[in-house]
Write an enzyme that holds these catalytic residues in place. Structure first.
Site, PDB file in Angstrom:
ATOM      1  N   ARG A  65       0.824  -1.216   0.000  1.00 31.14           N
ATOM      2  CA  ARG A  65       0.000   0.000   0.000  1.00 31.14           C
ATOM      3  C   ARG A  65       0.857   1.264   0.000  1.00 31.14           C
ATOM      4  O   ARG A  65       0.381   2.352  -0.300  1.00 31.14           O
ATOM      5  CB  ARG A  65      -0.957  -0.006   1.212  1.00 31.14           C
ATOM      6  N   TYR A 120     -16.776  15.972 -16.401  1.00 30.21           N
ATOM      7  CA  TYR A 120     -17.203  14.571 -16.414  1.00 30.21           C
ATOM      8  C   TYR A 120     -18.273  14.362 -15.331  1.00 30.21           C
ATOM      9  O   TYR A 120     -18.176  14.938 -14.237  1.00 30.21           O
ATOM     10  CB  TYR A 120     -15.973  13.703 -16.144  1.00 30.21           C
ATOM     11  N   ASP A 185      -8.299  18.038 -15.996  1.00 25.52           N
ATOM     12  CA  ASP A 185      -8.556  16.657 -16.400  1.00 25.52           C
ATOM     13  C   ASP A 185      -8.141  16.535 -17.862  1.00 25.52           C
ATOM     14  O   ASP A 185      -8.771  17.109 -18.744  1.00 25.52           O
ATOM     15  CB  ASP A 185     -10.040  16.325 -16.199  1.00 25.52           C
ATOM     16  N   LYS A 210      -8.968   5.054 -19.783  1.00 25.43           N
ATOM     17  CA  LYS A 210      -9.385   5.413 -21.129  1.00 25.43           C
ATOM     18  C   LYS A 210      -8.220   5.230 -22.106  1.00 25.43           C
ATOM     19  O   LYS A 210      -7.845   4.117 -22.380  1.00 25.43           O
ATOM     20  CB  LYS A 210      -9.950   6.834 -21.116  1.00 25.43           C
TER      21      LYS A 210
END
Ligand code: PLP
Length: 385
Positions: A65, A120, A185, A210
């Site tokens: 982590r 978005y 973004d 994406k």
């Protein structure tokens, strides 16, 4: 790396030290825990990593982590492509957005964010909701300055924006934001077409799900930024656990190597398709920034990209018929993969956006893939007819 051209960086970045390891493919380290050399160096490593810093020389990665070398290689490669000091990868684009809001707003006591619409749908909903205890002001691109308050920690913007492909001048928003950091973004443009940091943005966020992944098989996010911001983001990531899995890191790193070629080929298809759709009588409007007159295309944005939205004359009913009549395009959310997709933003991806900011019921969004452009044009024409 920075003196090389982007296509070369995309193939070679993040591969340091492979010769010494005697391997050519990127190594995948799946360790959830790591040997500690001794208590003192283990403690020093833990201290550095939980503080958001890199593992010390001759230290340990301690725990999955806190640090993973496979993910770090991808991060270094993305940073090189974005012209950033560093990049920090997350379990999804929304995990990346959440980490930015926690690191720059919640953790600094600046509990206000400005969201430049359109955004978005998931981002808009996250900002509008109360999950993170942060207040928000939504505004249009020319009203950022009056929206800034003393306690504003971040300005969030998107260009080209989802789903209308609006182009926003990053430097103009940065100028209005004053001292407040601006997050762009950059999912639609990718580093191939746009580098937000070069225009004054502090953070460039990607839904790596994406174009960077590019094959529809990874959920991931990443933020390219300066070294101090990277420390703040990694502190949030280790504390909240929004880490990227190393196998995903490997796939994204491999995805980067073909990103420039995919992006150019998909963009070429999209240009063909936008031109064909503009001629079609069933199409009221094509949203594609290839004829941008604001001066952003060609300077800030190096190409119009591979996303095309259209408004249909027949409204929602026509959109319903169109999405189910397409054969090569898959009716599905997401975008940026090698295969073409179609979806209806108002009903799906932007469903939770306030009505005044939601796309029209007549709008459908196309993600153009790598198929033959003639086949795609024929599929679209058949479904419109
Ligand atoms: C998909 C998307 C996101 C969210 O990313 P996830 O990886 O789905 O969490 C953020 N911004 C844009 C522009 C997107 O398309």
């Amino acid at each position: 790396m920075s003196e090389l051209h982007p296509d070369t960086i995309a193939v070679h970045a993040g591969r340091e030290g492979l010769d010494e390891l005697g391997v050519h493919a990127l190594p995948i380290d799946l360790s959830s825990t790591n040997p500690l050399p001794d208590i003192e160096r283990g403690g020093d490593s833990y201290e550095a990593l939980t503080g958001g810093r890199r593992p010390p020389e001759a230290g340990s990665n301690v725990y999955g982590r806190l640090w993973n070398p496979t993910v770090a290689r991808f991060e270094d490669a993305l940073a090189a492509l974005e012209g950033a000091d560093e990049a920090v990868a997350f379990a999804s684009g929304m995990a990346a957005m959440t980490a930015a809001l926690l690191a720059l707003c919640a953790a600094t006591g600046k509990r206000h964010v400005v969201g430049v619409r359109p955004l978005y749908g998931g981002t808009d909903a996250l900002l509008a909701g109360d999950l993170l205890g942060i207040e928000r002001t939504f505004c249009a691109v020319d009203a950022v300055a009056p929206a800034i308050r003393d306690d504003t920690g971040l300005v969030v913007m998107e260009t080209p924006a989802n789903p209308t492909l609006d182009l926003v001048d990053i430097a103009a928003v940065v100028a209005q934001a004053g001292d407040v950091p601006v997050l762009v973004d950059n999912t639609f443009a990718t580093p191939v077409l746009q580098n937000p940091l070069a225009h004054g943005a502090r953070l460039a966020l990607h839904s790596a799900t994406k174009y960077i992944g590019g094959h529809g098989d990874v959920i991931a996010g990443a933020i390219a930024c300066d070294a101090d911001t990277a420390i703040a983001l990694r502190r949030v990531r280790t504390a909240t656990g929004s880490v990227l899995h190393p196998l995903a890191g490997y796939l994204l790193h491999r995805g980067l190597t073909t990103l420039p070629v995919r992006m150019r080929a998909q963009q070429q298809n999209a240009q063909r398709i936008a031109a064909a759709l503009r001629q079609h009588p069933a199409v009221a409007r094509v949203y594609y920034p290839d004829a941008d007159t604001t001066g952003i295309l060609g300077t800030q944005l190096r190409g119009p990209g591979a996303m095309v939205s259209i408004a249909l004359r027949g409204g929602f009913d026509a959109a319903e018929r169109f999405t189910s009549a397409l054969r090569i395009f898959t009716h599905a959310v997401s975008l940026g993969g090698v295969d073409s997709l179609v979806q209806h933003p108002a009903a799906i991806s932007h469903r939770h956006v306030a009505p005044e900011a939601r796309p029209g019921a007549d709008v459908v969004r196309l993600s153009i893939g790598l198929e033959d452009a003639d086949d795609l044009v024929a599929d679209l024409a058949a479904a419109l007819g």
